[in-house]
Enzyme design. Structure first.
Site, PDB file in Angstrom:
ATOM      1  CB  CYS A 282      -0.925  -0.007   1.209  1.00 23.08           C
ATOM      2  SG  CYS A 282      -2.125  -1.334   1.157  1.00 23.08           S
TER       3      CYS A 282
HETATM    4  N1  LIG Z   1      -2.873  -6.160   2.032  1.00 20.01           N
HETATM    5  C1  LIG Z   1      -3.202  -5.018   2.595  1.00 20.01           C
HETATM    6  O1  LIG Z   1      -2.792  -4.724   3.715  1.00 20.01           O
HETATM    7  C2  LIG Z   1      -4.139  -4.044   1.902  1.00 20.01           C
HETATM    8  C3  LIG Z   1      -4.690  -3.005   2.656  1.00 20.01           C
HETATM    9  C4  LIG Z   1      -5.558  -2.125   2.066  1.00 20.01           C
HETATM   10  C5  LIG Z   1      -5.837  -2.248   0.705  1.00 20.01           C
HETATM   11  N2  LIG Z   1      -5.286  -3.260  -0.030  1.00 20.01           N
HETATM   12  C6  LIG Z   1      -5.649  -3.353  -1.445  1.00 20.01           C
HETATM   13  O2  LIG Z   1      -6.544  -4.438  -1.616  1.00 20.01           O
HETATM   14  C7  LIG Z   1      -6.322  -5.063  -2.883  1.00 20.01           C
HETATM   15  C8  LIG Z   1      -6.017  -6.528  -2.682  1.00 20.01           C
HETATM   16  O3  LIG Z   1      -4.829  -6.629  -1.920  1.00 20.01           O
HETATM   17  P1  LIG Z   1      -4.371  -7.963  -1.218  1.00 20.01           P
HETATM   18  O4  LIG Z   1      -3.276  -7.582  -0.282  1.00 20.01           O
HETATM   19  O5  LIG Z   1      -5.530  -8.715  -0.685  1.00 20.01           O
HETATM   20  O6  LIG Z   1      -3.759  -8.753  -2.464  1.00 20.01           O
HETATM   21  P2  LIG Z   1      -3.406 -10.302  -2.524  1.00 20.01           P
HETATM   22  O7  LIG Z   1      -2.393 -10.440  -3.600  1.00 20.01           O
HETATM   23  O8  LIG Z   1      -3.109 -10.830  -1.158  1.00 20.01           O
HETATM   24  O9  LIG Z   1      -4.765 -10.983  -2.992  1.00 20.01           O
HETATM   25  C9  LIG Z   1      -5.329 -10.776  -4.231  1.00 20.01           C
HETATM   26  C10 LIG Z   1      -5.982 -12.074  -4.678  1.00 20.01           C
HETATM   27  O10 LIG Z   1      -6.608 -11.841  -5.923  1.00 20.01           O
HETATM   28  C11 LIG Z   1      -6.426 -12.997  -6.728  1.00 20.01           C
HETATM   29  N3  LIG Z   1      -6.631 -12.617  -8.124  1.00 20.01           N
HETATM   30  C12 LIG Z   1      -5.764 -12.025  -8.982  1.00 20.01           C
HETATM   31  N4  LIG Z   1      -6.356 -11.820 -10.163  1.00 20.01           N
HETATM   32  C13 LIG Z   1      -7.619 -12.309 -10.068  1.00 20.01           C
HETATM   33  C14 LIG Z   1      -8.697 -12.386 -10.956  1.00 20.01           C
HETATM   34  N5  LIG Z   1      -8.615 -11.920 -12.203  1.00 20.01           N
HETATM   35  N6  LIG Z   1      -9.824 -12.949 -10.524  1.00 20.01           N
HETATM   36  C15 LIG Z   1      -9.939 -13.435  -9.264  1.00 20.01           C
HETATM   37  N7  LIG Z   1      -8.942 -13.374  -8.372  1.00 20.01           N
HETATM   38  C16 LIG Z   1      -7.794 -12.816  -8.769  1.00 20.01           C
HETATM   39  C17 LIG Z   1      -5.041 -13.477  -6.392  1.00 20.01           C
HETATM   40  O11 LIG Z   1      -4.863 -14.838  -6.719  1.00 20.01           O
HETATM   41  C18 LIG Z   1      -4.991 -13.214  -4.887  1.00 20.01           C
HETATM   42  O12 LIG Z   1      -5.431 -14.327  -4.150  1.00 20.01           O
HETATM   43  C19 LIG Z   1      -5.202  -4.275  -3.546  1.00 20.01           C
HETATM   44  O13 LIG Z   1      -5.761  -3.271  -4.352  1.00 20.01           O
HETATM   45  C20 LIG Z   1      -4.489  -3.640  -2.372  1.00 20.01           C
HETATM   46  O14 LIG Z   1      -3.820  -2.457  -2.741  1.00 20.01           O
HETATM   47  C21 LIG Z   1      -4.447  -4.172   0.553  1.00 20.01           C
END
Ligand SMILES: NC(=O)c1ccc[n+]([C@@H]2O[C@H](COP(=O)([O-])OP(=O)(O)OC[C@H]3O[C@@H](n4cnc5c(N)ncnc54)[C@H](O)[C@@H]3O)[C@@H](O)[C@H]2O)c1
Length: 441
Positions: A282
């Site tokens: 992030c």
């Molecule tokens: N991790 C954090 O602390 C956090 C905090 C706030 C916001 N975010 C935001 O949330 C979003 C997700 O982050 P995250 O950390 O959970 O990511 P992550 O990589 O842990 O999880 C994303 C998931 O999406 C799946 N994926 C990818 N492409 C896909 C598709 N086309 N269809 C279905 N599934 C698909 C992946 O396999 C993965 O399991 C991002 O935009 C991130 O910036 C993350």
């Protein structure tokens, strides 16, 4: 082909009733650090939840009740799976059965620091193939202002459905803080803004079933910007305090003591702490979504660029400290054994994404240092030029210098001070410990 239904004006009332009675079938697309906790929260609230992810491995593990997200113990996940409240699939045909869909897919930056929208686009294309009237869709992935209206909405209206009438579309920023035991998905206030007032009301109703506080805002753009303000605020303040550390270091003042004393002011000051650099999915990334967008509007985001530059210097600063400390001990960094203590991007979690420890290790290796690491959350590392397994903390006794990069609570710092001949502490993990072998940031 999208299914276009002739809907009655009662669409909203039917969906509202399903949500209130918890008969709504909830879908979460992307079962990562954000999506899995959200799926669990709605399953705990009594909804039947389907997670959709392209990863066979993740869907298999969810269906086996085997969690891969630190904040979700398998003992929480497994009973929900066994009770039939939560399942996972790679098949987007599940969308046909869903009443609500939260999209939680990655939004990284490209090498050029441009937003990579490919995950949002591909997941929305799949959703659109099976989309139907009467659905609430909420994008949660962090992104630039305008994404929901300009990119997602056209994909969902291609089949002729009308937003706010036949279906509902919102943006709600995810604020999860992995490893934070006090604030988790259920008690972090949830901001939500819809494409239309009816969309916002539906989003608010939906989240209020499972989360403690919901904060409606007037549009998707406001909701998108909220997240970017929060993370830009953090990134710039970390940049400021890192610069403060560089300045204090140069003129021989303990920056940690300065911050602690300043933090006694009961108003108008909020402490931020310096460190080896930014990490995670992030803070190092999100502000560049904003600067990319505003550049198109002719505004340079100068604070963001400057803070990005200073924060990017921090791994080099830590390596300089190690090099100087070794020089003072009569050992050139070339050929010295250096134990990196903690490698995940922040304390008490296993996430290595964008971790500054990688920069520190690669820079030390490039200078000829023999690098090893210790991290109870990261048993093995295989990135770029590094292929290592975690060593025990006791191995500090065999090192010429230990460098604390991530201050996990699980480390026995007393043992580290006993064993290591020299310690560079980039996190003030050894606060209060007085020893000539400790060099602080
Ligand atoms: N991790 C954090 O602390 C956090 C905090 C706030 C916001 N975010 C935001 O949330 C979003 C997700 O982050 P995250 O950390 O959970 O990511 P992550 O990589 O842990 O999880 C994303 C998931 O999406 C799946 N994926 C990818 N492409 C896909 C598709 N086309 N269809 C279905 N599934 C698909 C992946 O396999 C993965 O399991 C991002 O935009 C991130 O910036 C993350």
């Amino acid at each position: 082909m999208p299914i276009v239904e002739a809907v009655s004006p009662a669409t909203a009332a039917i969906l509202e009733e399903k949500i209130r009675s918890r008969r709504a079938r909830v879908g979460i697309v992307g079962l990562g650090y954000v999506g899995l906790p959200l799926a669990v929260e709605f399953a705990k609230a009594g909804f039947t939840v389907t997670g959709i992810d392209i990863s066979e491995e993740k869907t298999r593990r969810v269906n086996a009740g085997d969690s891969y997200v630190g904040d979700i113990p398998s003992s929480t996940l497994a009973p929900l799976v066994e009770a039939g409240k939560l399942r996972a699939t790679t098949d987007f045909a599940a969308v046909l059965e869903l009443d609500t869909i939260n999209i939680c897919v990655p939004t990284p930056l490209r090498k050029t620091k441009d937003p990579d929208m490919s995950y949002i686009v591909s997941s929305c294309q799949e959703i659109a193939r099976h989309f139907h009237a009467g659905t609430l869709v909420i994008l949660e992935s962090t992104t630039y202002p305008g994404t929901t209206d300009e990119l997602v909405l056209p994909m969902l209206t291609k089949g002729g459905l009308q937003v706010g009438h036949d279906f509902f579309l919102c943006f709600s920023p995810e604020r999860v803080d992995p490893g934070n035991p006090r604030y988790q998905t259920a008690n972090i206030p949830k901001v939500v803004g819809g494409c239309t007032p009816a969309c916002t009301r539906m989003g608010e109703l939906f989240y209020s079933q499972a989360l403690e506080t919901v904060v409606p805002v007037s549009s998707t753009q406001v909701a998108e910007m909220v997240k970017l303000l929060e993370n830009t605020f953090r990134m710039i303040n970390i940049g400021l305090v890192n610069e403060m550390a560089l300045m204090c270091g140069r003129i021989g003042i303990n920056v940690w003591e300065v911050i602690d004393a300043a933090a006694t002011k009961p108003f108008g000051f909020m402490p931020f702490y310096p460190g080896p650099g930014l990490g995670g999915h992030c803070i190092p990334i999100d502000p560049f979504y904003l600067s990319w967008k505003t550049k198109q509007a002719g505004i340079e985001a100068r604070f963001i660029e400057l803070a990005g530059y200073i924060n990017g210097q921090m791994p080099h600063f830590v390596v300089d400290k190690v090099q100087n400390a070794l020089n003072d001990a009569g050992k050139p960094v070339k050929g010295s054994r250096i134990l990196v203590v903690g490698v995940s991007y922040k304390r008490d979690i296993d996430d290595m994404r964008e971790s500054p420890a990688l920069d520190v290790m690669l820079l030390l290796q490039r200078l000829g240092g023999i690098v090893s690491y210790c991290d109870p959350y990261v048993p093995a590392l295989h990135v770029e030029g590094l292929k290592l397994e975690s060593s025990p903390l006791e191995s500090a006794a065999d090192a010429d210098c230990a460098v604390i990069v991530t201050d996990h609570r699980a480390f026995d710092y007393q043992l580290l001070v006993e064993k290591a001949p020299l310690i560079v502490d980039s996190r003030n993990a050894l606060k209060g410990v007085v020893s000539p072998k400790i060099v602080r940031l």
